[in-house]
Structures are given as structure tokens and as C-alpha cells.
Scaffold this motif. Sequence first.
Motif, PDB file in Angstrom:
ATOM      1  N   SER A 611       0.842  -1.191   0.000  1.00  0.00           N
ATOM      2  CA  SER A 611       0.000   0.000   0.000  1.00  0.00           C
ATOM      3  C   SER A 611       0.878   1.242   0.000  1.00  0.00           C
ATOM      4  CB  SER A 611      -0.921   0.020   1.218  1.00  0.00           C
ATOM      5  OG  SER A 611      -1.633   1.237   1.295  1.00  0.00           O
ATOM      6  N   ASP A 612       0.473   2.232  -0.794  1.00  0.00           N
ATOM      7  CA  ASP A 612       1.136   3.537  -0.746  1.00  0.00           C
ATOM      8  C   ASP A 612       0.620   4.383   0.405  1.00  0.00           C
ATOM      9  OD1 ASP A 612       2.768   3.115  -2.960  1.00  0.00           O
ATOM     10  OD2 ASP A 612       1.174   3.692  -4.344  1.00  0.00           O
ATOM     11  N   THR A 613      -0.494   3.974   0.983  1.00  0.00           N
ATOM     12  CA  THR A 613      -1.094   4.706   2.117  1.00  0.00           C
ATOM     13  C   THR A 613      -1.512   3.690   3.163  1.00  0.00           C
ATOM     14  OG1 THR A 613      -3.236   4.669   0.985  1.00  0.00           O
ATOM     15  CG2 THR A 613      -1.873   6.644   0.706  1.00  0.00           C
ATOM     16  N   TYR A 614      -0.558   3.064   3.787  1.00  0.00           N
ATOM     17  CA  TYR A 614      -0.809   1.972   4.726  1.00  0.00           C
ATOM     18  C   TYR A 614      -1.708   2.421   5.869  1.00  0.00           C
ATOM     19  CZ  TYR A 614       0.211  -1.824   8.003  1.00  0.00           C
ATOM     20  OH  TYR A 614       0.108  -2.868   8.883  1.00  0.00           O
ATOM     21  N   GLY A 615      -2.796   1.686   6.058  1.00  0.00           N
ATOM     22  CA  GLY A 615      -3.728   2.003   7.134  1.00  0.00           C
ATOM     23  C   GLY A 615      -4.550   3.246   6.896  1.00  0.00           C
ATOM     24  N   ASN A 616      -4.340   3.894   5.745  1.00  0.00           N
ATOM     25  CA  ASN A 616      -5.009   5.168   5.448  1.00  0.00           C
ATOM     26  C   ASN A 616      -4.739   6.199   6.535  1.00  0.00           C
ATOM     27  OD1 ASN A 616      -6.440   6.687   3.617  1.00  0.00           O
ATOM     28  ND2 ASN A 616      -8.419   6.274   4.542  1.00  0.00           N
ATOM     29  N   LEU A 617      -3.522   6.172   7.084  1.00  0.00           N
ATOM     30  CA  LEU A 617      -3.134   7.082   8.150  1.00  0.00           C
ATOM     31  C   LEU A 617      -2.280   8.204   7.573  1.00  0.00           C
ATOM     32  CD1 LEU A 617      -2.006   4.489  10.848  1.00  0.00           C
ATOM     33  CD2 LEU A 617      -4.288   5.422  10.477  1.00  0.00           C
ATOM     34  N   ASP A 618      -2.473   9.391   8.105  1.00  0.00           N
ATOM     35  CA  ASP A 618      -1.625  10.525   7.730  1.00  0.00           C
ATOM     36  C   ASP A 618      -1.626  11.502   8.890  1.00  0.00           C
ATOM     37  OD1 ASP A 618      -0.242  12.638   6.699  1.00  0.00           O
ATOM     38  OD2 ASP A 618      -1.306  12.696   4.786  1.00  0.00           O
ATOM     39  N   GLU A 619      -0.558  11.479   9.666  1.00  0.00           N
ATOM     40  CA  GLU A 619      -0.460  12.330  10.846  1.00  0.00           C
ATOM     41  C   GLU A 619       0.377  13.574  10.586  1.00  0.00           C
ATOM     42  OE1 GLU A 619      -2.163  12.093  13.492  1.00  0.00           O
ATOM     43  OE2 GLU A 619      -3.101  10.180  13.003  1.00  0.00           O
ATOM     44  N   GLY A 620       0.527  13.925   9.310  1.00  0.00           N
ATOM     45  CA  GLY A 620       1.287  15.123   8.984  1.00  0.00           C
ATOM     46  C   GLY A 620       2.695  14.776   8.560  1.00  0.00           C
ATOM     47  N   ASN A 621       3.463  15.799   8.208  1.00  0.00           N
ATOM     48  CA  ASN A 621       4.804  15.587   7.667  1.00  0.00           C
ATOM     49  C   ASN A 621       5.680  14.760   8.598  1.00  0.00           C
ATOM     50  OD1 ASN A 621       4.965  18.935   6.230  1.00  0.00           O
ATOM     51  ND2 ASN A 621       4.064  17.065   5.427  1.00  0.00           N
ATOM     52  N   ARG A 622       6.601  14.030   7.973  1.00  0.00           N
ATOM     53  CA  ARG A 622       7.645  13.252   8.647  1.00  0.00           C
ATOM     54  C   ARG A 622       7.066  12.198   9.583  1.00  0.00           C
ATOM     55  NH1 ARG A 622      12.906  16.451  10.456  1.00  0.00           N
ATOM     56  NH2 ARG A 622      13.509  14.271  10.585  1.00  0.00           N
ATOM     57  N   SER A 623       6.264  11.317   9.013  1.00  0.00           N
ATOM     58  CA  SER A 623       5.720  10.209   9.795  1.00  0.00           C
ATOM     59  C   SER A 623       6.844   9.261  10.198  1.00  0.00           C
ATOM     60  CB  SER A 623       4.667   9.462   8.979  1.00  0.00           C
ATOM     61  OG  SER A 623       5.176   9.079   7.707  1.00  0.00           O
ATOM     62  N   SER A 624       6.776   8.805  11.452  1.00  0.00           N
ATOM     63  CA  SER A 624       7.834   7.970  12.018  1.00  0.00           C
ATOM     64  C   SER A 624       7.185   6.791  12.741  1.00  0.00           C
ATOM     65  CB  SER A 624       8.686   8.804  12.987  1.00  0.00           C
ATOM     66  OG  SER A 624       9.780   8.064  13.482  1.00  0.00           O
TER      67      SER A 624
END
Length: 748
Positions: A611-624
Motif C-alpha cells: 500500500s502507498d497509504t498503509y492504514g489510510n493514516l496521515d499524521e502530517g509531515n515526517r511520519s515515524s
Amino acid sequence: MGWQLSAQTQMFQRLDFPVSSNGQTLEFPFAGGLNAPQLSAADLNQDQIPDLVVFDRSGDVLLTFLNEGTPGKTSYRFAPEYACYFPLLRDYALLRDYNGDGAADIFCASLAVSSQEVQVYTGYFENKILKFKPFRSSYPSCPTCDPYAIFYPSTIPGFWNNLLIAQTDLPAVDDIDGDGDLDILTFDGLAGGHVWLAENMSAEMGFGNDSLIYRITDRCWGRFYESGVLPCINCLSPKPDTCVSCFAGPIPVDDRDDSRHPGSTIMTFDQEGDGDKEIVLGDISFNCFNMMLNGGNANVAWMTEQDSGFPSYSTPVDLTTFPAPFYLDLNNDGRKDLVAAPNDKFRNDDTECIWYYPNTAASGHHFELQTKRLFVSDMIDVGTASHPALVDIDADGRLDLVVGNYGYFADGIAQNASLQLFRNTGSSSSPKFNLDDEDWLGLSEFAPNDYDFFPAFGDLDNDNDLDLLVGSNLGSLYYYRNTAGPNKPMQFQRDFNAMWVTMDVGSFSTPTIVDLDSDGLMDIVMGERNGNLNFFRNIGAPDNPVFEASPTLSKIGGVDTRVPPSDVGYSIPAIVTLPNGAFLLVAGTQEGHLEAYTDIVASESPYGVVSDTYGNLDEGNRSSPAFGDLDGDGMLDLVVGNLRGGLTVYKTELVDCTVSSNNLTEIRQIAPHLSPNPARHWVRVDWPVGQPVQWQAFDVLGRRVAQGEAPDSVFTIPVSNWEPGVYFLEMSSSRGQRAGRCALTVAR
């Protein structure tokens, strides 16, 4: 330009655990932190009570809070589920109700790259949830005008112009002329120190509040000039009918020279209750606010006095750098308060980033500073850029939380980068964290010359305990050998071998420790600023790791986390062992999404994209990302750091293959047998428990694709309609027995 709704329905359940810091229990510890927040009031659940929406320019992230306060009391509950119904947003978002229907609307920047256009989303309620649809305008005789952007008629008949707002700016959306519809005040997006009034002509043209019809009716609103030269001091005109320029003196309103616009934020309010609007300005070059008093009226604004350190009668705003003002009632007393926050995406005050000034006046306005850390003090927030790791530091059987950071900004400079230790003081099934050490292992000794510390744990020297690697901005590594031995509280000794310094990937090294080539020696996979992943093969002995200075492979798997046109990717690898022994790679990115890959081996051949968007998560820049079983249920939890310095936690559908089955609650290790495997049409399951069985099947993304019940523990599952790929079966018996997840391959 177009538009896009987010529909951010997250595949993983969001988790929240108790956290305390310096004796204080945090109200919303895993909300994700704040750096450049923009605050707006909006009723999220149609209960006629204004809730709180916070859009953070740093990472373009939205946080939603339900108002649970009483009159005079500030109390909010973090409710991230409401953010899923907002559109994708960028740079700024101001919630206002332009049509007076009780549902807040959004005035925001266009999503188009390098655009300065303005767009609007109309809010509406559905099942008592605030949702949005794009507002569409009509521009007669202009077939090229984008109906989803705001245009106004040009001075040339038959032509239209975009209403342009600089990406750095924050406009005011308010009823400036008192006619009941919402106007826009902004600096010319291309040049100039004069404010333009984009007047909404909807009421004047007989359309009421349902339309947005803008005309530029004043190109020198307030008759002042913001020079950007003197700190929060503007040039005021001596007369209401002339427009001033700091460099040319009073000039006719229509002849002003807009030669420079440094960047500004705008807030309007009626200080005196006389029907006209005062203005508060923040400037990109300074730390302060300028408030100008309107000596004119609602139709002809004329700024006659200014407070260059607003509010000078209280504690003046002093925010590095480029502060933004916001005007809303946060304490439910019916009076709107003042909030100041950084407007710069980077290098701002990232700890004291919400200055809250309640309005204490019985009538009118008097703003008194109450706190500089509203909401932020109730979150895990380590300044800028958080990098979590989960590990049992004290050998008590519970995973602790170690968080590295870029540092804390002060006067525009990153300082005090460190590792912070949040010790797990809860139980094996109910974690609870306490900030135990703000400078664990003393990494701050390397700051400010080095920063952006990234922790990674693994047994590099094959002595059955976990060692520590720390990546950093310099691109090399710090190595701390664990000398405690297995099952003992960790004790670290720094290894000063020059090898760790020469293993340099340029900038922002993010290591993970894994035997990628299956030779029995632990290797290092390391991300970097450029977005690729480097593989360093261990060429030493089991008890003596040795690595060459240059990576064995510099672009494993073809992974590149850059998103054009950006030239940085900030790749952060996390590698999970699946039940079949294979690896799953989940990579953090500069843009904030997570990327997942399979077929993970020591090769530069492209990995399989899960997936290019695993879990459909996006917590903002520089995900760690970091994985670990926090609550002892045998399933991996996911902790995600971000540019804002905060953390979020999710329950995944990945089994924890690092934990012995003897430690899992109510799991009886009777392995099911699947045949055939791979399967094409059906698979036979033989699980000898002699009881009725419930089963579920999940794909590699953790999505449930099928479920069912069987009267006995020998049964078949049809798979002919399943897509080819790897799936995981989860089973439980009628007596509560569980089977560890087993992998099933469906082929064609």
C-alpha cells in the motif's frame, strides 16, 4: 484546480493510554502535538454548542475537539473521528458560517501546487455530523474561470481576476461592512503593504447569505501601510480619504504603489462595539502584534491609533516568528477571546505555541494572558519531529516508550535535542506511561551541533539483549552497547568505534536492525533525507558487528519516499516479522503517509507494494512508525511520530511474532493445519480442539475480507472469489481458545 475530499476513514482503531508528566495527567496525550495551530469554532455534532477545530499549518493536519465546558470553563475532549469528514486542507483553514445555517463553512487555500487561490467548502449536517461539499460559483462570460475558486471582476470589462492570497498569509473572513455577509480582508497576494477589501456583494445584489459574490471595493482598506521594516509599527494616514505609503507620504487611494508584501496574518474585531472593525496584524519579520484602532466607520475604515505591542496593557505577544491572531470564545462565557500562535511551518516556538488571552472585560475587550501552552501542555509534544521506539527498558515485561526529537526551537534555532523515556507503569494489558527522563542517556550533549535523534533497538552483538543505535541529522550513528545481559534492566555503554561515524548517509539517518540477508548476523537498514533506504551488511562475527563506511546497497527495494515535486523523502523504515517468517516493511515519509512493502530481501530489485497509504493514516509531515504489542493481546500496536512533535497510537491487525505464545492471554498453541496452501478454490482447516469455531480472514493491510462459523474444528473455507495474495486466518473456539494467526496464500 479541482477539489478533493479526504474521507480519511482509518483502517486501524485509534488507541489512547494514560500518560503523566511532572505529576500532571495529560488530557489528550496522543493527539499528535501542535506547532503552528489555527483555531476556529464550529459545531461538530449539531448540539448547538461551538466545538473546536484546530488546523496545523505544520503538516496540514486537522484536530477536532468537542466542547464539554460550562460557562466560564475551558474543557474539551479530543474527538478525532470528526476530522474524517473534512476535506483535504493546505496552508490555512478558517471556519465561518457564511450562510447562517448553523453549519460552519471553510475558507481555505487551494490544493493546487504553487497556487494562491481561495476556495470555500459549504458545511452541512448529516446524521448530526458536520460534513462538507465544495462551493461552486458562476462567472458569466468567463469559461476559463475555475468555479471552485474565488474570482472578482477586473477593471477591464469582461475580464476576471483570481483573488490571490499568499501561501504564507492568513486573511480575515468577517462581516467588515456590517451588511450581514462575509467579506475578506487580505494583502495583495503578489505585492504591496496595503490591505484589500474583497466585499461580498451577495446582500447588496439581493441574494441574501446563500451566495458568495466578491468585488474588490477598496485597495487601501484602513488607509495604512504595513512596511515590514519597523517592528509592528505601521504608517497611518492623516486623513480618511488618502492612502499612506511609508516611503512616499499620503497619496490618493487609487494611486497607491504596492511594491512589497513581506507576509502577514490578519484578525478583525470590534473593540469598542461601535460597528466598525479594528485590525490585528502579525508580520513575517517580527514576533509581535500590531493592533490598529478604526477611527472611521463600517463603510470607510481609517486607522488612527496603533498598539505596536498588542496587547500592551497585558503581556504583549512575543512569538518567534510570524505570529497569527485568532478570535473565538474558548471558555464558554459568551465573550470572544484572543489566541496567538506561530504561523511559520518551521522554526517557530514549538512548545509555547498557543498563547491564550481570555476576554475579561464585562463589556468590550480586555485580553489577559492565561497560558502560553493551551492544549499543548496536555499532549505528548517533544517540540519538533518525534521519533518513537517501543522497548522494555527495565525488564518488567512491559514495553516502555523512547522518543527522539529534532529539538525545541528557541529564537529560530533548534536546541535541546534528546531522547525522552516514558516508562510504562501500568499492567501488561493496560499500559500507563510516565515521563521518567527528558534527557535519557544524555544525548543532549551533542546538541545543538547535532539533533534529530532517532532511536532503534536490536541485538547487534548477539548476547541476547537489545543494544541501541541512534541516528541523527549528521547522517551517521551513535552506538550504545547493552551490557546488562538478557532479561535484565538495560545498561548502556557507548561504543566509540570510528566505524559508526563513517557510516554516513548524508543527512537524517534512521536505522533499523534486522538480519536482512538471513546469514545469522544482524544488519542495518537505514533511511535518510533523500527518501531511499540503505543496506549495510554485517561483515563481522556474531559478537562483533562490523560494517563498511559505504552502504552495501544504497537503494534497496527501489523504495523512494519522495513525492514530486519535493526533493526530500525522509524515509523511516520499520520492519515487522510476519507469521510466515517473511518481513513487512512500513516506511515513514516526508509527506506523512506510510508506505508498506513485502518481499523484503537484501536487493535493489523493487519490493512488492502492499500500500502507498498503509492504514489510510496521515499524521502530517515526517511520519515515524514504531511497532510493539502495548496491551499484551498478541497484536501489534503502531505508534506514529510526526513533524509536530507528538504521537498517535493505533491497533493494527498484525500478529506479534516477537512474543512467545506462552505469554499471550488465553492463547492455546495448537497449530491449525491448512491444506492445500496455496489454495485456489477452497482450503481445509484442521484445528483439533473439538469445539465450534469462529474464524476471520485478513489481508496484509489488516482489512477483514471474510468471516464465518463452523460447527466443528474441521471445516472448509471457499476462496475462489478472493484476490490472489497472502491472507491471515484468525480462529477462536467456543471455550475461548485462540489459534495464533496462520498465513494462507491464494493463487490462481
